[in-house]
Every structure is written in structure tokens, then in C-alpha cells.
Design a protein around this motif. Sequence first.
Motif, PDB file in Angstrom:
ATOM      1  N   SER A  13       0.870  -1.121   0.053  1.00 42.44           N
ATOM      2  CA  SER A  13      -0.179  -0.057   0.028  1.00 42.44           C
ATOM      3  C   SER A  13       0.831   1.169   0.096  1.00 42.44           C
ATOM      4  N   GLN A  14       0.324   2.417  -0.112  1.00 39.61           N
ATOM      5  CA  GLN A  14       0.992   3.774  -0.135  1.00 39.61           C
ATOM      6  C   GLN A  14       1.655   3.865   1.173  1.00 39.61           C
ATOM      7  N   THR A  15       0.730   3.511   2.361  1.00 35.91           N
ATOM      8  CA  THR A  15       1.392   3.578   3.721  1.00 35.91           C
ATOM      9  C   THR A  15       2.720   2.491   3.844  1.00 35.91           C
ATOM     10  N   ALA A  16       2.419   1.587   3.455  1.00 42.65           N
ATOM     11  CA  ALA A  16       3.604   0.627   3.446  1.00 42.65           C
ATOM     12  C   ALA A  16       4.823   1.177   2.656  1.00 42.65           C
ATOM     13  N   ARG A  17       4.741   1.990   1.456  1.00 31.96           N
ATOM     14  CA  ARG A  17       5.723   2.328   0.833  1.00 31.96           C
ATOM     15  C   ARG A  17       6.333   3.397   1.613  1.00 31.96           C
ATOM     16  N   LEU A  18       5.461   4.237   2.072  1.00 30.69           N
ATOM     17  CA  LEU A  18       5.916   5.549   2.967  1.00 30.69           C
ATOM     18  C   LEU A  18       6.888   5.116   4.224  1.00 30.69           C
ATOM     19  N   TYR A  19       6.256   4.210   4.800  1.00 26.57           N
ATOM     20  CA  TYR A  19       7.038   3.415   6.020  1.00 26.57           C
ATOM     21  C   TYR A  19       8.427   3.115   5.547  1.00 26.57           C
ATOM     22  N   SER A  20       8.540   2.370   4.381  1.00 31.29           N
ATOM     23  CA  SER A  20       9.677   1.693   3.832  1.00 31.29           C
ATOM     24  C   SER A  20      10.600   2.912   3.767  1.00 31.29           C
ATOM     25  N   TYR A  21      10.211   3.957   2.847  1.00 30.50           N
ATOM     26  CA  TYR A  21      11.195   5.023   2.768  1.00 30.50           C
ATOM     27  C   TYR A  21      11.741   5.601   4.130  1.00 30.50           C
ATOM     28  N   TYR A  22      10.556   5.875   5.208  1.00 31.97           N
ATOM     29  CA  TYR A  22      11.038   6.289   6.503  1.00 31.97           C
ATOM     30  C   TYR A  22      12.334   5.474   6.970  1.00 31.97           C
ATOM     31  N   LEU A  23      12.048   4.063   6.826  1.00 33.47           N
ATOM     32  CA  LEU A  23      13.159   3.251   7.634  1.00 33.47           C
ATOM     33  C   LEU A  23      14.504   3.366   6.794  1.00 33.47           C
ATOM     34  N   ASP A  24      14.335   3.514   5.472  1.00 31.58           N
ATOM     35  CA  ASP A  24      15.481   3.650   4.515  1.00 31.58           C
ATOM     36  C   ASP A  24      16.218   4.857   5.032  1.00 31.58           C
ATOM     37  N   LEU A  25      15.573   6.008   5.396  1.00 31.67           N
ATOM     38  CA  LEU A  25      15.729   7.224   5.795  1.00 31.67           C
ATOM     39  C   LEU A  25      16.822   7.016   7.095  1.00 31.67           C
ATOM     40  N   LEU A  26      15.970   6.368   7.990  1.00 31.32           N
ATOM     41  CA  LEU A  26      16.753   6.055   9.067  1.00 31.32           C
ATOM     42  C   LEU A  26      17.900   5.231   9.269  1.00 31.32           C
ATOM     43  N   THR A  52      17.408   3.687  16.975  1.00 29.88           N
ATOM     44  CA  THR A  52      17.274   2.368  17.328  1.00 29.88           C
ATOM     45  C   THR A  52      15.670   2.056  18.132  1.00 29.88           C
ATOM     46  N   GLY A  53      15.300   2.860  18.708  1.00 31.35           N
ATOM     47  CA  GLY A  53      13.840   2.891  18.991  1.00 31.35           C
ATOM     48  C   GLY A  53      13.023   2.532  18.153  1.00 31.35           C
ATOM     49  N   HIS A  54      12.929   3.163  16.946  1.00 28.85           N
ATOM     50  CA  HIS A  54      12.329   2.842  15.914  1.00 28.85           C
ATOM     51  C   HIS A  54      12.314   1.453  15.286  1.00 28.85           C
ATOM     52  N   PHE A  55      13.727   1.197  15.261  1.00 28.66           N
ATOM     53  CA  PHE A  55      14.058  -0.227  14.803  1.00 28.66           C
ATOM     54  C   PHE A  55      13.422  -1.254  15.941  1.00 28.66           C
ATOM     55  N   LEU A  56      13.418  -0.903  17.109  1.00 29.93           N
ATOM     56  CA  LEU A  56      13.075  -1.882  18.018  1.00 29.93           C
ATOM     57  C   LEU A  56      11.495  -1.923  17.756  1.00 29.93           C
ATOM     58  N   LEU A  57      10.855  -1.085  17.609  1.00 23.22           N
ATOM     59  CA  LEU A  57       9.313  -0.722  17.310  1.00 23.22           C
ATOM     60  C   LEU A  57       8.895  -1.703  16.315  1.00 23.22           C
ATOM     61  N   ASP A  58       9.744  -1.346  15.148  1.00 27.04           N
ATOM     62  CA  ASP A  58       9.337  -2.385  13.869  1.00 27.04           C
ATOM     63  C   ASP A  58       9.656  -3.815  14.370  1.00 27.04           C
ATOM     64  N   LEU A  59      10.402  -4.196  14.949  1.00 26.60           N
ATOM     65  CA  LEU A  59      10.865  -5.551  15.192  1.00 26.60           C
ATOM     66  C   LEU A  59       9.523  -6.077  16.059  1.00 26.60           C
ATOM     67  N   ILE A  60       9.192  -5.410  17.245  1.00 24.29           N
ATOM     68  CA  ILE A  60       8.068  -5.895  17.893  1.00 24.29           C
ATOM     69  C   ILE A  60       6.902  -5.845  17.088  1.00 24.29           C
ATOM     70  N   GLY A  61       6.389  -4.970  16.233  1.00 20.98           N
ATOM     71  CA  GLY A  61       5.385  -4.876  15.330  1.00 20.98           C
ATOM     72  C   GLY A  61       5.454  -6.197  14.508  1.00 20.98           C
ATOM     73  N   LYS A  62       6.726  -6.580  13.971  1.00 19.06           N
ATOM     74  CA  LYS A  62       6.602  -7.718  13.337  1.00 19.06           C
ATOM     75  C   LYS A  62       6.232  -9.155  13.817  1.00 19.06           C
ATOM     76  N   LEU A  63       7.056  -9.049  15.193  1.00 16.49           N
ATOM     77  CA  LEU A  63       6.931 -10.290  15.911  1.00 16.49           C
ATOM     78  C   LEU A  63       5.449 -10.475  16.391  1.00 16.49           C
ATOM     79  N   ALA A  64       4.720  -9.340  16.592  1.00 17.81           N
ATOM     80  CA  ALA A  64       3.345  -9.373  17.021  1.00 17.81           C
ATOM     81  C   ALA A  64       2.371  -9.676  15.898  1.00 17.81           C
TER      82      ALA A  64
END
Length: 143
Positions: free
Chosen positions: A32-45, A78-90
Motif C-alpha cells: 500500500s501507499q502507507t507501506a511504501r512511505l513506511y519503507s522510505y522512512y526506515l530507509d532514511l533512518l 534504534t527505538g524505531h527499529f525496536l518498535l518495527d521488530l516488535i510489530g513484526k513479532l506481534a
Amino acid sequence: MTRADLEMSAAKGSPRYRRLWLWNTLTSPAFSQTARLYSYYLDLLVVISTVLLLVESVPSWNEGALKFIWFGVESFITGHFLLDLIGKLASAPALGAYLWSLGCLLDGLSIVPWAAQVAWILTTDGSARKKGWTILRLIRLLR
């Protein structure tokens, strides 16, 4: 999984639908567009984190108050990466399969250097930078 597959696999609004939506948003930029923007955000981080790693290697830019600013930015990222990992695990459709995947391993390894550094700071004299941290922090580049 496409949007049509998602809609067919679970009733809209159900917990299963929300889990699958979250999983696809976090792992599939084409979803989705949301997923694409989220991916760009993580790439920027990741880019900012890499630049930060390079900046911190210059001794004159890693002294005094600057080292605490760099550590704060690193903690935010790193907090954002941690939240990303928690979201994926959940939301993983197959948690066992995801836990043993390369993606999960790299996501976890990208957090370990920061966690080890925080543990070091809390259990020693408070010094955030030692020679060995540079090597350990290079693991973040795998992301």
C-alpha cells in the motif's frame, strides 16, 4: 500478500485482518501507499544511522556534548527499529518461521549494539564510547 488476498483471508476489522494488515505494511512496500512511505522512512533512518556512524568516527566531532547528541539520535533511531521488530513479532503470520528468518536475525542484530552500549553505560563509569563499540556498531549496517 496482495490487498485482495488480505481481504479474502479475513473479515475486515477482525483481529486477523488487522494483524495481516500490520504485517504487510511492515514487510511489503508494494502492499500500500502507507507501506511504501513506511519503507522510505526506515530507509532514511538507516542512511542517517550510517552517516552518524561515520561522523562519530571523527574524534573532534565526538567530544563533550556532541557525543551525547549523537547517542540521543542513535537511541531515537534504534527505538524505531525496536518498535518495527516488535510489530513484526506481534503480527507475523507464522511466528516460528519468522523467528528463524534472516530478516528477523538482522533486525535483532541491528538493535544489539545499542542495547549492549546502554548496558555498558549503566554498569560502568558512564562512558558511552570505547574502541570496541565501533566494531560492534558496524553490525547495524547489515540492516
